[in-house]
Design a protein around this motif. Structure first.
Motif, short mmCIF file in Angstrom:
data_model
loop_
_atom_site.label_atom_id
_atom_site.label_comp_id
_atom_site.label_asym_id
_atom_site.label_seq_id
_atom_site.Cartn_x
_atom_site.Cartn_y
_atom_site.Cartn_z
N ASN A 371 67.74 45.06 48.59
CA ASN A 371 66.40 44.83 49.16
C ASN A 371 65.77 46.10 49.71
N ARG A 372 66.04 47.24 49.09
CA ARG A 372 65.44 48.47 49.60
C ARG A 372 63.93 48.47 49.42
N LEU A 373 63.45 47.78 48.40
CA LEU A 373 62.02 47.67 48.15
C LEU A 373 61.55 46.27 48.50
N THR A 374 60.29 46.14 48.85
CA THR A 374 59.71 44.82 49.02
C THR A 374 59.27 44.30 47.66
N ARG A 375 58.94 43.03 47.61
CA ARG A 375 58.44 42.47 46.35
C ARG A 375 57.15 43.16 45.93
N GLN A 376 56.30 43.48 46.91
CA GLN A 376 55.06 44.17 46.59
C GLN A 376 55.35 45.56 46.03
N ASN A 377 56.34 46.26 46.62
CA ASN A 377 56.75 47.56 46.07
C ASN A 377 57.14 47.41 44.60
N MET A 378 57.94 46.39 44.33
CA MET A 378 58.42 46.16 42.97
C MET A 378 57.25 45.93 42.01
N LEU A 379 56.32 45.08 42.40
CA LEU A 379 55.18 44.79 41.53
C LEU A 379 54.34 46.03 41.30
N GLU A 380 54.19 46.86 42.32
CA GLU A 380 53.44 48.11 42.16
C GLU A 380 54.15 49.07 41.21
N LYS A 381 55.47 49.11 41.31
CA LYS A 381 56.24 49.95 40.38
C LYS A 381 56.10 49.45 38.94
N LEU A 382 56.18 48.15 38.78
CA LEU A 382 56.01 47.58 37.43
C LEU A 382 54.62 47.86 36.88
N GLN A 383 53.62 47.78 37.74
CA GLN A 383 52.26 48.10 37.31
C GLN A 383 52.16 49.56 36.90
N LEU A 384 52.87 50.43 37.63
CA LEU A 384 52.86 51.85 37.29
C LEU A 384 53.50 52.08 35.92
N VAL A 385 54.57 51.37 35.62
CA VAL A 385 55.18 51.46 34.30
C VAL A 385 54.16 51.10 33.23
N ARG A 386 53.47 50.00 33.46
CA ARG A 386 52.47 49.53 32.49
C ARG A 386 51.32 50.54 32.36
N ASP A 387 50.85 51.08 33.49
CA ASP A 387 49.75 52.05 33.45
C ASP A 387 50.17 53.33 32.73
N LEU A 388 51.42 53.75 32.96
CA LEU A 388 51.92 54.95 32.30
C LEU A 388 51.96 54.74 30.79
N ALA A 389 52.48 53.61 30.36
CA ALA A 389 52.54 53.33 28.92
C ALA A 389 51.15 53.32 28.31
N TYR A 390 50.20 52.68 28.98
CA TYR A 390 48.85 52.60 28.44
C TYR A 390 48.19 53.98 28.38
N SER A 391 48.50 54.84 29.38
CA SER A 391 47.88 56.17 29.40
C SER A 391 48.34 57.03 28.24
N ILE A 392 49.51 56.71 27.67
CA ILE A 392 50.06 57.51 26.57
C ILE A 392 49.79 56.87 25.22
#
Length: 397
Positions: A371-392
């Motif tokens: 539980n080092r991250l909150t659920r919101q942290n996790m969702l933000e990280k997942l969104q960043l993965v998606r944004d990174l993929a789309y940017s490339i």
């Protein structure tokens, strides 16, 4: 597995395990009615799948919500494996995970071990996971479901040579390997027949073969017969036997990481250089999910050995810390990785980029209590993965 038309990873992926909600953990800590437990699991899996879809992930998992640990109960369900008193004399006590396992107050009283001939029971607990996921996403999207399974070597690697099974069960590793390979082929066939087309094998132990410290400790062990290099050779051949009859339209990936602990005491360090050539060229999988969020995994140079009929999912986003990475910096790292693939294969950068995808470096909860991250942290990280993929890759992501 050859040919450019083979299944590939999605451009935005994650590694399977997701943070458990408090209510699910509450049920897990109690002697709860199995039906009530199943209902809460089903509800929370449905929620987390829809969160993945909302963010834009195409390959989805159930967050491993039915498991307490990432390897689940796969080995416990096989004929020939059972819980036995923990015997440190048979273990490689210099391995990081074994050190933790043996430390008070963490030391368990028992461990799973092979005590009889290994056989598949005929049913699969992974099948239940898949079938419920299919009911959530619909049969038309079943091909995007990803199920994670433990490496065949999970309970072999930790044991000293010839001690992964009780005396008298097998004369040597050969019989153990052959029977377990049959089990994996049966497991994969059951899942394939049900419609599963994406499998991720989790094998953090392969990163130990990259660690100078572990290699040194291994060499100093007078009971070691095989060197780490020889063991890698053995494992590649074993893996290929386990995957021997996999149909060509199923995507098989292998996840190699150094854990998602923040304390370096619990992880291995060292780049993929030592194992890259053998691993990339000879292991019959489609995709390698590789940790790459910190210097402990080394640089991208080993990717020069990646052949153009395989893929790498770059784990450039951390699940170990809540701080968000910079998208442009991440994008630059992906392009740098592509440069090495291009150099190793004498192709253009655009061609090399086609062999890549992105993800976090590890799961968010390899153990259900992480539980080092909150659920919101996790969702933000997942969104960043998606944004990174789309940017490339744009709409191809």
């Amino acid at each position: 597995m050859t040919g450019a038309a083979l299944p590939r990873p999605r451009r935005a992926e994650h590694l399977g395990s997701l943070l458990r909600p408090a209510e699910l953990l509450g049920y897990a800590s109690q002697d709860t009615n199995a039906t009530a437990r199943r209902q809460i699991e089903n509800r929370e899996i449905t929620i987390v799948v829809n969160e993945q879809l909302k963010i834009g992930f195409k390959a989805v998992s159930d967050g491993e919500y039915r498991r307490s640990l990432f390897w689940g109960t796969f080995f416990d369900n096989l004929e020939g494996f059972e819980a036995v008193p923990l015997d440190a004399n048979g273990l490689r006590t210099y391995l990081p995970d074994i050190k933790v396992l043996l430390e008070s107050p963490f030391a368990p009283g028992a461990s799973t071990m092979c005590t009889g001939k290994i056989r598949h029971p005929g049913s699969s607990n992974h099948l239940d996971e898949f079938l419920f996921l299919r009911s959530v996403v619909g049969p038309e999207n079943a091909g995007n479901i990803k199920i994670t399974i433990p490496a065949p070597s999970w309970y072999h690697f930790r044991h000293k040579d010839g001690m992964a099974y009780a005396k008298g069960v097998y004369d040597s590793d050969t019989g153990y390997f052959e029977d377990l390979a049959v089990v994996y082929r049966q497991e994969l066939q059951i899942l394939y027949d049900a419609g599963l087309r994406r499998v991720q094998i989790d094998d953090p132990h392969l990163s130990y073969l990259c660690s100078p410290q572990i290699i040194e400790d291994w060499a100093a062990d007078p009971e070691s017969i095989q060197t780490p290099t020889e063991l890698l050779e053995t494992y590649v051949n074993w893996y290929n036997s386990c995957l021997g009859n996999v149909p060509e339209d199923i995507h098989i990936g292998i996840h190699i990481c150094r854990g998602n602990f923040t304390n370096d005491r619990y992880v291995s360090t060292g780049g993929y250089d030592i194992i890259a050539s053998r691993l990339f060229r000879d292991l019959n999988v489609n995709t390698y999910y590789l940790e790459y969020d910190t210097p402990r995994a080394g640089g991208f140079e080993p990717l020069k050995s990646l052949p153009l009929n395989k893929y790498v999912v770059l784990g450039v986003i951390s699940t170990k810390k809540a701080e968000m990475e910079d998208l442009e910096e991440l994008k630059g790292r992906v392009y740098k990785a592509a440069e090495y693939i291009a150099e190793g294969n004498n192709v253009s950068l655009d061609v090399a980029l086609e062999r890549l995808a992105v993800s976090p470096q590890c799961g968010f909860a390899s153990h259900c209590r992480e539980n080092r991250l909150t659920r919101q942290n996790m969702l933000e990280k997942l969104q960043l993965v998606r944004d990174l993929a789309y940017s490339i890759w744009g709409s191809q992501a």
